[in-house]
Scaffold this motif. Sequence first.
Motif, PDB file in Angstrom:
ATOM      1  N   HIS A 183     -25.931 -83.421-118.960  1.00 44.94           N
ATOM      2  CA  HIS A 183     -26.117 -84.692-119.652  1.00 44.94           C
ATOM      3  C   HIS A 183     -25.365 -85.837-118.982  1.00 44.94           C
ATOM      4  O   HIS A 183     -25.859 -86.948-118.891  1.00 44.94           O
ATOM      5  N   ASP A 184     -24.153 -85.583-118.530  1.00 42.64           N
ATOM      6  CA  ASP A 184     -23.344 -86.644-117.920  1.00 42.64           C
ATOM      7  C   ASP A 184     -23.211 -86.459-116.419  1.00 42.64           C
ATOM      8  O   ASP A 184     -22.295 -86.991-115.800  1.00 42.64           O
ATOM      9  N   GLN A 185     -24.155 -85.692-115.830  1.00 42.54           N
ATOM     10  CA  GLN A 185     -24.082 -85.399-114.401  1.00 42.54           C
ATOM     11  C   GLN A 185     -25.271 -86.023-113.669  1.00 42.54           C
ATOM     12  O   GLN A 185     -26.344 -86.227-114.234  1.00 42.54           O
ATOM     13  N   ALA A 186     -25.038 -86.322-112.405  1.00 37.40           N
ATOM     14  CA  ALA A 186     -26.137 -86.741-111.533  1.00 37.40           C
ATOM     15  C   ALA A 186     -26.796 -85.493-110.952  1.00 37.40           C
ATOM     16  O   ALA A 186     -26.117 -84.547-110.551  1.00 37.40           O
ATOM     17  N   LEU A 187     -28.115 -85.500-110.926  1.00 39.85           N
ATOM     18  CA  LEU A 187     -28.877 -84.353-110.419  1.00 39.85           C
ATOM     19  C   LEU A 187     -29.670 -84.774-109.198  1.00 39.85           C
ATOM     20  O   LEU A 187     -30.406 -85.776-109.233  1.00 39.85           O
ATOM     21  N   ARG A 212     -35.084 -83.257-117.007  1.00 39.18           N
ATOM     22  CA  ARG A 212     -35.039 -84.036-118.243  1.00 39.18           C
ATOM     23  C   ARG A 212     -33.627 -84.144-118.801  1.00 39.18           C
ATOM     24  O   ARG A 212     -33.254 -85.155-119.390  1.00 39.18           O
ATOM     25  N   MET A 213     -32.830 -83.113-118.641  1.00 43.46           N
ATOM     26  CA  MET A 213     -31.501 -83.080-119.236  1.00 43.46           C
ATOM     27  C   MET A 213     -30.442 -83.765-118.372  1.00 43.46           C
ATOM     28  O   MET A 213     -29.302 -83.945-118.819  1.00 43.46           O
ATOM     29  N   ALA A 214     -30.788 -84.161-117.161  1.00 43.62           N
ATOM     30  CA  ALA A 214     -29.795 -84.757-116.260  1.00 43.62           C
ATOM     31  C   ALA A 214     -29.442 -86.170-116.693  1.00 43.62           C
ATOM     32  O   ALA A 214     -30.244 -86.872-117.309  1.00 43.62           O
ATOM     33  N   GLY A 215     -28.227 -86.597-116.328  1.00 43.49           N
ATOM     34  CA  GLY A 215     -27.806 -87.956-116.621  1.00 43.49           C
ATOM     35  C   GLY A 215     -28.501 -88.941-115.700  1.00 43.49           C
ATOM     36  O   GLY A 215     -29.306 -89.761-116.131  1.00 43.49           O
ATOM     37  N   LYS A 216     -28.189 -88.864-114.413  1.00 46.39           N
ATOM     38  CA  LYS A 216     -28.866 -89.695-113.419  1.00 46.39           C
ATOM     39  C   LYS A 216     -29.749 -88.800-112.578  1.00 46.39           C
ATOM     40  O   LYS A 216     -29.309 -87.758-112.080  1.00 46.39           O
ATOM     41  N   LYS A 217     -30.994 -89.218-112.397  1.00 43.13           N
ATOM     42  CA  LYS A 217     -31.991 -88.374-111.739  1.00 43.13           C
ATOM     43  C   LYS A 217     -32.285 -88.912-110.348  1.00 43.13           C
ATOM     44  O   LYS A 217     -32.762 -90.046-110.192  1.00 43.13           O
ATOM     45  N   VAL A 218     -32.031 -88.099-109.346  1.00 46.63           N
ATOM     46  CA  VAL A 218     -32.335 -88.433-107.952  1.00 46.63           C
ATOM     47  C   VAL A 218     -33.269 -87.356-107.424  1.00 46.63           C
ATOM     48  O   VAL A 218     -32.938 -86.172-107.444  1.00 46.63           O
ATOM     49  N   CYS A 219     -34.450 -87.760-106.955  1.00 42.75           N
ATOM     50  CA  CYS A 219     -35.449 -86.812-106.446  1.00 42.75           C
ATOM     51  C   CYS A 219     -35.621 -86.979-104.947  1.00 42.75           C
ATOM     52  O   CYS A 219     -35.715 -88.109-104.440  1.00 42.75           O
ATOM     53  N   VAL A 220     -35.664 -85.860-104.261  1.00 42.39           N
ATOM     54  CA  VAL A 220     -35.832 -85.827-102.812  1.00 42.39           C
ATOM     55  C   VAL A 220     -37.167 -85.186-102.499  1.00 42.39           C
ATOM     56  O   VAL A 220     -37.522 -84.157-103.082  1.00 42.39           O
ATOM     57  N   SER A 221     -37.938 -85.790-101.588  1.00 40.21           N
ATOM     58  CA  SER A 221     -39.247 -85.244-101.229  1.00 40.21           C
ATOM     59  C   SER A 221     -39.471 -85.356 -99.739  1.00 40.21           C
ATOM     60  O   SER A 221     -39.035 -86.319 -99.092  1.00 40.21           O
ATOM     61  N   GLY A 222     -40.188 -84.361 -99.200  1.00 37.38           N
ATOM     62  CA  GLY A 222     -40.575 -84.415 -97.801  1.00 37.38           C
ATOM     63  C   GLY A 222     -41.803 -85.261 -97.570  1.00 37.38           C
ATOM     64  O   GLY A 222     -42.078 -85.691 -96.447  1.00 37.38           O
ATOM     65  N   MET A 223     -42.566 -85.526 -98.616  1.00 40.25           N
ATOM     66  CA  MET A 223     -43.754 -86.373 -98.500  1.00 40.25           C
ATOM     67  C   MET A 223     -43.349 -87.839 -98.377  1.00 40.25           C
ATOM     68  O   MET A 223     -42.265 -88.222 -98.841  1.00 40.25           O
ATOM     69  N   GLU A 259     -19.763 -88.140-106.264  1.00 41.24           N
ATOM     70  CA  GLU A 259     -19.392 -86.870-105.642  1.00 41.24           C
ATOM     71  C   GLU A 259     -19.557 -85.678-106.580  1.00 41.24           C
ATOM     72  O   GLU A 259     -19.260 -84.546-106.203  1.00 41.24           O
ATOM     73  N   GLU A 260     -19.974 -85.928-107.825  1.00 42.97           N
ATOM     74  CA  GLU A 260     -20.083 -84.853-108.804  1.00 42.97           C
ATOM     75  C   GLU A 260     -21.531 -84.411-109.014  1.00 42.97           C
ATOM     76  O   GLU A 260     -21.859 -83.860-110.055  1.00 42.97           O
ATOM     77  N   ALA A 261     -22.396 -84.684-108.085  1.00 42.35           N
ATOM     78  CA  ALA A 261     -23.819 -84.371-108.255  1.00 42.35           C
ATOM     79  C   ALA A 261     -24.065 -82.871-108.150  1.00 42.35           C
ATOM     80  O   ALA A 261     -23.351 -82.145-107.452  1.00 42.35           O
ATOM     81  N   ILE A 262     -25.111 -82.447-108.858  1.00 40.09           N
ATOM     82  CA  ILE A 262     -25.547 -81.051-108.826  1.00 40.09           C
ATOM     83  C   ILE A 262     -26.908 -81.004-108.153  1.00 40.09           C
ATOM     84  O   ILE A 262     -27.803 -81.786-108.485  1.00 40.09           O
ATOM     85  N   GLY A 263     -27.088 -80.107-107.211  1.00 40.27           N
ATOM     86  CA  GLY A 263     -28.357 -79.969-106.503  1.00 40.27           C
ATOM     87  C   GLY A 263     -29.198 -78.843-107.074  1.00 40.27           C
ATOM     88  O   GLY A 263     -28.665 -77.823-107.520  1.00 40.27           O
ATOM     89  N   PHE A 264     -30.523 -79.048-107.059  1.00 44.12           N
ATOM     90  CA  PHE A 264     -31.434 -78.022-107.581  1.00 44.12           C
ATOM     91  C   PHE A 264     -32.677 -77.999-106.700  1.00 44.12           C
ATOM     92  O   PHE A 264     -33.330 -79.031-106.494  1.00 44.12           O
ATOM     93  N   GLY A 265     -32.997 -76.826-106.170  1.00 35.20           N
ATOM     94  CA  GLY A 265     -34.147 -76.721-105.279  1.00 35.20           C
ATOM     95  C   GLY A 265     -34.502 -75.270-105.032  1.00 35.20           C
ATOM     96  O   GLY A 265     -34.206 -74.390-105.833  1.00 35.20           O
TER      97      GLY A 265
END
Length: 508
Positions: free
Chosen positions: A47-51, A141-152, A200-206
């Motif tokens: 909730h309070d994390q950047a993803l 949906r549950m992340a605080g700040k949403k950052v998306c990375v794409s190869g496209m 610096e507290e971001a969590i990565g998901f992939g």
Amino acid sequence: MASKAFSKSLLSFYRSLRSRLANPLSLHRRELHLKLQKNHLSLCHLHDQALVLDVEGGLLRSSSTFPYFMLVALEAGCILRGLILLLLYPLLCCLSQEVGLQIMVLVCFLGIRKQGFRTGIAVLPKHLLEDVGLEGFEVLRMAGKKVCVSGMPSVMVEGFLKEYLEVDLVVARELKVFNGYYTGLMEEDSYLGLENAFGEEAIGFGSYIKSPQHQLFSHCKEMHLVTEAEKKNWQRLPREEYPKAMVFHDGRMAFKPTPMATLAMFVWFPFGVSLSILRTIVFVSLPYTISIPIGSATGMTNRVLNPHASADDRQHKLYVCNHRTLLDPVYISVMLNKLVVAVTYSVSPITEALSPIRTVRLTRSKEEDRRKMERLLSQGDLVVCPEGTTCREPYLLRFSPLFVELAEEVVPVALAARVGMFYGTTASGFKFLDSFFFLMNPRPEYHLEFLQKIPTGCLRRRSGSSYEVANLVQREIGSALGFRCTALTRKDKYVILAGNEGTVKAKT
């Protein structure tokens, strides 16, 4: 007392179990929550994390980007681009991900005009949403700040991610442009300073295959990866869970163009063209009693409910229907086995010439259109589509109230059209091909239901508002189809899909 307490606890447990079984999606969420906790990724902790989430690896159920590039090749380019990309697919499988990506970008974007490119906004979001996994979406949906990375390239995914998934930041490469046209080359990766955007507290998901290679994930304090085998078990994100409803989309492809599906489409295409011409000739030149059996023999499926619900030949009837394709009035005429007149705001001369029923154009002037429709209704049965434009998804656009003032009663008609290969509507393409593309489908389906008459004249005098009566008719049709009623209009559709208001300036 102890027995009463035990009975209450047993009853509450039974109710809880029943609600969980009645709502499998809620049950699945609980299982997903436990699975993520087992992998040391708590949804509450997000909730309070950047993803930082990898779109292909951690959001979509399939990591393959080939179908989306094929959509760009076919919708923004031409059928030749799509054929070239399909022929290159065996080579792409032998190359590295980066080299294969560059080849697909070159084939799909070379020579495409930047200003007119709307595939990323109008076409791709529908197909991308249908490939979103519920498990990946719950993490996002549950992340605080949403950052998306794409190869496209960003023009393919940025509109979808920000508009439909409410993503804060999209990290993707830009395309090089020369003189207003895409060159088919991508800019070099430039992620300097981006790590400061999410701290610096971001969590990565992939995923294990692709995500660890991305430079941005090296700045995450934690990295959670899933395997391709796990993604195969992901559920599709249900329509009711979309953050924003998918009401409008464009393009001709009604399927996800995977390599095998695209190959099947190219094999079918010449047969589809011949079949479409044959079906058109049959319905234009032969009476309905002969053309309907021939159409059924070629694969067309029609289902009608209550065609005689409004049987009364003593007066001319006003049929009010939702709008799915240009063939709506034709199907009503076929199922009634009598000629009707259809009014429309815009139709191509080719479509008008090939129509087996009479079509009359409206002017968008309320008084003039009312007089014209009153005159037509006095001469025979009239079909009106008050939405003013077509809608592919299970939604109804706002009904224009003009039809309420034309007759004392109307006959609502609920229509549903289904296709498997090509859409028979377009907002930015060649509209005269709409009916041909619909008839090119191997098994096009049309479902019609004639509802009970509604006394619009009496209701209008009682309520004093034509809008309320029009909304009532809209709700009746929506209830029969299971569609959701909206207040969206033709203007909203064309602003989203074509970048204009859907009107044609009159020549002076």
